[in-house]
Motif scaffolding. Structure first.
Motif, PDB file in Angstrom:
ATOM      1  N   ARG A 398       0.814  -1.218   0.000  1.00 14.31           N
ATOM      2  CA  ARG A 398       0.000   0.000   0.000  1.00 14.31           C
ATOM      3  C   ARG A 398       0.844   1.264   0.000  1.00 14.31           C
ATOM      4  O   ARG A 398       0.323   2.376   0.047  1.00 14.31           O
ATOM      5  N   GLY A 399       2.182   1.080  -0.017  1.00 10.97           N
ATOM      6  CA  GLY A 399       3.077   2.229  -0.085  1.00 10.97           C
ATOM      7  C   GLY A 399       3.494   2.772   1.263  1.00 10.97           C
ATOM      8  O   GLY A 399       4.134   3.830   1.339  1.00 10.97           O
ATOM      9  N   ASN A 400       3.163   2.061   2.346  1.00 13.38           N
ATOM     10  CA  ASN A 400       3.527   2.514   3.692  1.00 13.38           C
ATOM     11  C   ASN A 400       4.947   2.053   4.040  1.00 13.38           C
ATOM     12  O   ASN A 400       5.268   0.871   3.876  1.00 13.38           O
ATOM     13  N   MET A 401       5.772   2.967   4.528  1.00 15.45           N
ATOM     14  CA  MET A 401       7.151   2.626   4.890  1.00 15.45           C
ATOM     15  C   MET A 401       7.195   1.913   6.248  1.00 15.45           C
ATOM     16  O   MET A 401       6.332   2.136   7.103  1.00 15.45           O
ATOM     17  N   LEU A 402       8.224   1.085   6.422  1.00 17.49           N
ATOM     18  CA  LEU A 402       8.392   0.360   7.681  1.00 17.49           C
ATOM     19  C   LEU A 402       8.682   1.322   8.822  1.00 17.49           C
ATOM     20  O   LEU A 402       8.128   1.182   9.925  1.00 17.49           O
ATOM     21  N   GLU A 403       9.578   2.266   8.561  1.00 16.79           N
ATOM     22  CA  GLU A 403      10.008   3.281   9.528  1.00 16.79           C
ATOM     23  C   GLU A 403      10.644   2.652  10.771  1.00 16.79           C
ATOM     24  O   GLU A 403      10.695   1.426  10.925  1.00 16.79           O
ATOM     25  N   SER A 404      11.108   3.511  11.653  1.00 15.59           N
ATOM     26  CA  SER A 404      11.861   3.059  12.831  1.00 15.59           C
ATOM     27  C   SER A 404      11.008   2.203  13.774  1.00 15.59           C
ATOM     28  O   SER A 404      11.469   1.184  14.297  1.00 15.59           O
ATOM     29  N   ASP A 405       9.750   2.601  13.969  1.00 12.35           N
ATOM     30  CA  ASP A 405       8.891   1.858  14.897  1.00 12.35           C
ATOM     31  C   ASP A 405       8.616   0.445  14.395  1.00 12.35           C
ATOM     32  O   ASP A 405       8.575  -0.515  15.178  1.00 12.35           O
ATOM     33  N   GLY A 406       8.401   0.302  13.091  1.00 15.89           N
ATOM     34  CA  GLY A 406       8.181  -1.020  12.527  1.00 15.89           C
ATOM     35  C   GLY A 406       9.416  -1.897  12.642  1.00 15.89           C
ATOM     36  O   GLY A 406       9.314  -3.109  12.911  1.00 15.89           O
ATOM     37  N   PHE A 407      10.583  -1.299  12.448  1.00 16.17           N
ATOM     38  CA  PHE A 407      11.848  -2.036  12.578  1.00 16.17           C
ATOM     39  C   PHE A 407      12.036  -2.521  14.017  1.00 16.17           C
ATOM     40  O   PHE A 407      12.511  -3.641  14.265  1.00 16.17           O
ATOM     41  N   LYS A 408      11.637  -1.715  14.988  1.00 17.43           N
ATOM     42  CA  LYS A 408      11.764  -2.093  16.400  1.00 17.43           C
ATOM     43  C   LYS A 408      10.988  -3.376  16.705  1.00 17.43           C
ATOM     44  O   LYS A 408      11.446  -4.214  17.499  1.00 17.43           O
ATOM     45  N   ASP A 409       9.826  -3.533  16.077  1.00 14.53           N
ATOM     46  CA  ASP A 409       9.014  -4.736  16.315  1.00 14.53           C
ATOM     47  C   ASP A 409       9.765  -6.000  15.883  1.00 14.53           C
ATOM     48  O   ASP A 409       9.708  -7.033  16.567  1.00 14.53           O
ATOM     49  N   TYR A 410      10.460  -5.933  14.754  1.00 16.80           N
ATOM     50  CA  TYR A 410      11.219  -7.089  14.271  1.00 16.80           C
ATOM     51  C   TYR A 410      12.427  -7.361  15.168  1.00 16.80           C
ATOM     52  O   TYR A 410      12.798  -8.521  15.401  1.00 16.80           O
ATOM     53  N   ILE A 411      13.047  -6.292  15.674  1.00 14.02           N
ATOM     54  CA  ILE A 411      14.186  -6.466  16.581  1.00 14.02           C
ATOM     55  C   ILE A 411      13.740  -7.221  17.844  1.00 14.02           C
ATOM     56  O   ILE A 411      14.386  -8.199  18.269  1.00 14.02           O
ATOM     57  N   LYS A 412      12.652  -6.785  18.452  1.00 18.12           N
ATOM     58  CA  LYS A 412      12.154  -7.434  19.667  1.00 18.12           C
ATOM     59  C   LYS A 412      11.765  -8.886  19.409  1.00 18.12           C
ATOM     60  O   LYS A 412      11.972  -9.762  20.242  1.00 18.12           O
ATOM     61  N   LYS A 413      11.220  -9.151  18.230  1.00 18.33           N
ATOM     62  CA  LYS A 413      10.738 -10.488  17.895  1.00 18.33           C
ATOM     63  C   LYS A 413      11.864 -11.510  17.888  1.00 18.33           C
ATOM     64  O   LYS A 413      11.680 -12.661  18.308  1.00 18.33           O
ATOM     65  N   TYR A 414      13.053 -11.086  17.450  1.00 19.31           N
ATOM     66  CA  TYR A 414      14.158 -12.045  17.293  1.00 19.31           C
ATOM     67  C   TYR A 414      15.358 -11.738  18.192  1.00 19.31           C
ATOM     68  O   TYR A 414      16.443 -12.290  17.992  1.00 19.31           O
ATOM     69  N   GLN A 415      15.183 -10.898  19.188  1.00 19.59           N
ATOM     70  CA  GLN A 415      16.296 -10.464  20.016  1.00 19.59           C
ATOM     71  C   GLN A 415      17.010 -11.619  20.731  1.00 19.59           C
ATOM     72  O   GLN A 415      18.213 -11.557  20.983  1.00 19.59           O
ATOM     73  N   GLN A 416      16.314 -12.685  21.038  1.00 18.24           N
ATOM     74  CA  GLN A 416      16.931 -13.769  21.799  1.00 18.24           C
ATOM     75  C   GLN A 416      17.794 -14.689  20.943  1.00 18.24           C
ATOM     76  O   GLN A 416      18.553 -15.509  21.487  1.00 18.24           O
ATOM     77  N   ALA A 417      17.708 -14.590  19.644  1.00 20.06           N
ATOM     78  CA  ALA A 417      18.530 -15.441  18.767  1.00 20.06           C
ATOM     79  C   ALA A 417      19.964 -14.926  18.726  1.00 20.06           C
ATOM     80  O   ALA A 417      20.213 -13.738  18.951  1.00 20.06           O
ATOM     81  N   PRO A 418      20.977 -15.807  18.474  1.00 23.99           N
ATOM     82  CA  PRO A 418      22.358 -15.347  18.311  1.00 23.99           C
ATOM     83  C   PRO A 418      22.432 -14.281  17.231  1.00 23.99           C
ATOM     84  O   PRO A 418      21.684 -14.330  16.241  1.00 23.99           O
ATOM     85  N   ASN A 419      23.361 -13.309  17.383  1.00 20.56           N
ATOM     86  CA  ASN A 419      23.345 -12.144  16.484  1.00 20.56           C
ATOM     87  C   ASN A 419      23.485 -12.514  15.002  1.00 20.56           C
ATOM     88  O   ASN A 419      22.864 -11.897  14.135  1.00 20.56           O
ATOM     89  N   TYR A 420      24.311 -13.534  14.678  1.00 21.30           N
ATOM     90  CA  TYR A 420      24.519 -13.890  13.269  1.00 21.30           C
ATOM     91  C   TYR A 420      23.264 -14.532  12.656  1.00 21.30           C
ATOM     92  O   TYR A 420      23.046 -14.466  11.450  1.00 21.30           O
ATOM     93  N   GLU A 421      22.420 -15.157  13.502  1.00 24.51           N
ATOM     94  CA  GLU A 421      21.150 -15.718  13.023  1.00 24.51           C
ATOM     95  C   GLU A 421      20.035 -14.662  13.077  1.00 24.51           C
ATOM     96  O   GLU A 421      19.136 -14.641  12.240  1.00 24.51           O
ATOM     97  N   ARG A 422      20.113 -13.807  14.074  1.00 27.68           N
ATOM     98  CA  ARG A 422      19.082 -12.809  14.332  1.00 27.68           C
ATOM     99  C   ARG A 422      18.859 -11.892  13.120  1.00 27.68           C
ATOM    100  O   ARG A 422      17.724 -11.642  12.703  1.00 27.68           O
TER     101      ARG A 422
END
Length: 449
Positions: A398-422
């Motif tokens: 729909r043309g909506n950008m992810l932006e910083s807040d959207g990126f934060k959601d993905y970071i929290k989702k996978y934060q517990q994985a090792p950094n190279y897999e995360r």
């Protein structure tokens, strides 16, 4: 009944007339046969030209073949092929038989019989240049002086492909006593120029395709070289990892990290303005400079100052590099950062809260005398994410950008994985969500214990 008789009588008279005509005027039948024979030869020649041209996709060879066949059939003293250079608005001679030095001249597309033939898209005959209109005569007198040639008569046929004139075939002087072309010669050249135009266009397209494939191969090699400039992730307990997904074959993003001392790590992330080869070359330069200088310089701000000075000297006008450089001391739990116009990195605390490091100077390559500031932060039990705008600006359907807040959601989702897999999981999830990648995606993460 009476009408039928008249039809039969008329038919008999017609047959009698044809019989007498054939008896006493047989010469005309021979002339018709001669014409048919000439047409047959011309058809054979056109077929032969097509066969010859099909054998070779080499432009030079194709042009020489076409000129040899045309000169022989028309019985011309000399012939040339000029292609139109649209950029310079001129005719350029790319093949010539029996007239020298033409390749040294660029002839404006508005001049002479060549210009008229190209505009009118018709084969033109100048029976005798000395008796024709003055502007054409003067054109050939001038060209003859430059090429040591004497022009008496001219045939010029445009090379038409898909209703566009790509050039002309130019024949000079018939090999007869008066050296003048006739109307039949004009018609013949008009016939021969059709297959010649297609053959020349096919050969030109083949050459362009070869050049394009060669360029594509070179771009792929540049892309492979760029990959070697990126640091490789380590599976053992290493505090830094990175990922780069180019939007095309080559990338304008760069990252590098390494251990520069016992428990001390250096890292840098950059994004070059624009796209394409020019941007990738500037990226390669910036990354090479960083890799070299970061081995001996352990101040983030001083390193940025030196990089900026070097890039200002050679970067093309309007091009610049955003870059963030840092040094992480795992012993002191300290993080030193200097930012040249790059995206503010996100810092995730152990409590799961985000903060930004917003201190920044202008991008590299804009102001040569700028002095960048260095900031030292406490960095314990946290993760810092440095990224390029390809992440935050990636759009959904729909043309909506992810932006910083959207990126934060993905970071929290996978934060517990090792950094190279995360990082792999984050990028895969973003792309699988249906978002369309139009820019390079780059993320570097630094984890503190």
């Amino acid at each position: 009944m009476n009408n039928d008789f008249h039809h039969i009588e008329k038919y008999q008279k017609i047959n009698e007339y044809q019989f007498i005509n054939n008896m006493f005027f047989g010469v005309k039948k021979k002339e018709l046969s001669k014409t048919d024979d000439t047409s047959s030869k011309d058809l054979e020649l056109v077929t032969k030209m097509n066969q010859e041209f099909a054998k070779s996709l080499d432009l030079r060879e194709t042009l020489n073949n076409s000129l040899e066949l045309i000169i022989k059939r028309i019985n011309a003293q000399a012939a040339n092929i000029f292609l139109i250079d649209h950029k310079n608005q001129s005719f350029q001679c790319i093949a010539s038989k029996h007239q020298a030095y033409l390749e040294d001249f660029e002839i404006p597309i508005t001049q002479g019989v060549m210009g008229k033939a190209a505009v009118m898209k018709q084969c033109i005959r100048v029976g005798d240049v000395r008796k024709d209109i003055r502007e054409i005569a003067e054109f050939y007198f001038d060209l003859d002086n430059k090429t040591n040639f004497t022009t008496y008569s001219v045939l010029c046929s445009p090379l038409i492909v898909s209703d566009e004139c790509i050039g002309v075939i130019h024949c000079l002087n018939k090999k007869t006593n008066d050296k003048l072309f006739e109307e039949n010669d004009r018609k013949l050249l008009e016939t021969l120029s059709g297959p010649a135009a297609l053959a020349i266009n096919n050969a030109k397209m083949a050459k362009d395709l070869i050049d394009k494939n060669r360029m594509q191969k070179e771009i792929e090699i540049v892309g492979e070289i760029q990959k070697t400039l990126l640091s490789q992730n380590k599976k053992e307990n290493f505090p830094i990892a990175g990922i780069n997904i180019p939007a095309k074959v080559v990338s304008g993003d760069f990252y590098n990290f390494s251990e520069i001392g016992d428990g001390i790590y250096g890292f840098g992330v950059a994004d070059v303005s624009g796209k394409g080869i020019k941007s990738s070359l500037l990226m390669s330069k910036a990354s090479s400079l960083y890799r070299c200088l970061s081995k001996t310089m352990f101040s983030a701000s001083e390193l940025l100052n030196l990089l900026n000075s070097e890039i200002c000297e050679t970067a093309a006008r309007g091009m610049f590099v955003t870059m963030l450089i840092g040094i992480y001391d795992s012993n002191k739990k300290k993080l030193s950062l200097a930012n040249a116009g790059h995206e503010p990195p996100l810092i995730l605390s152990k409590e799961g809260k985000f903060s930004n490091f917003t201190e920044a100077g202008p991008p590299l390559g804009i102001m040569s005398k700028i002095k960048y500031k260095e900031t030292t932060l406490d960095f314990s039990n946290s993760s810092m994410y440095i990224f390029t705008d390809g992440i935050t600006e990636i759009k959904d359907t729909r043309g909506n950008m992810l932006e910083s807040d959207g990126f934060k959601d993905y970071i929290k989702k996978y934060q517990q994985a090792p950094n190279y897999e995360r990082l792999n999981k984050i990028v895969e999830d973003i792309i699988k969500s249906g978002r369309i990648q139009k820019d390079d995606l780059t993320i570097v993460v630094i984890d503190s214990a």
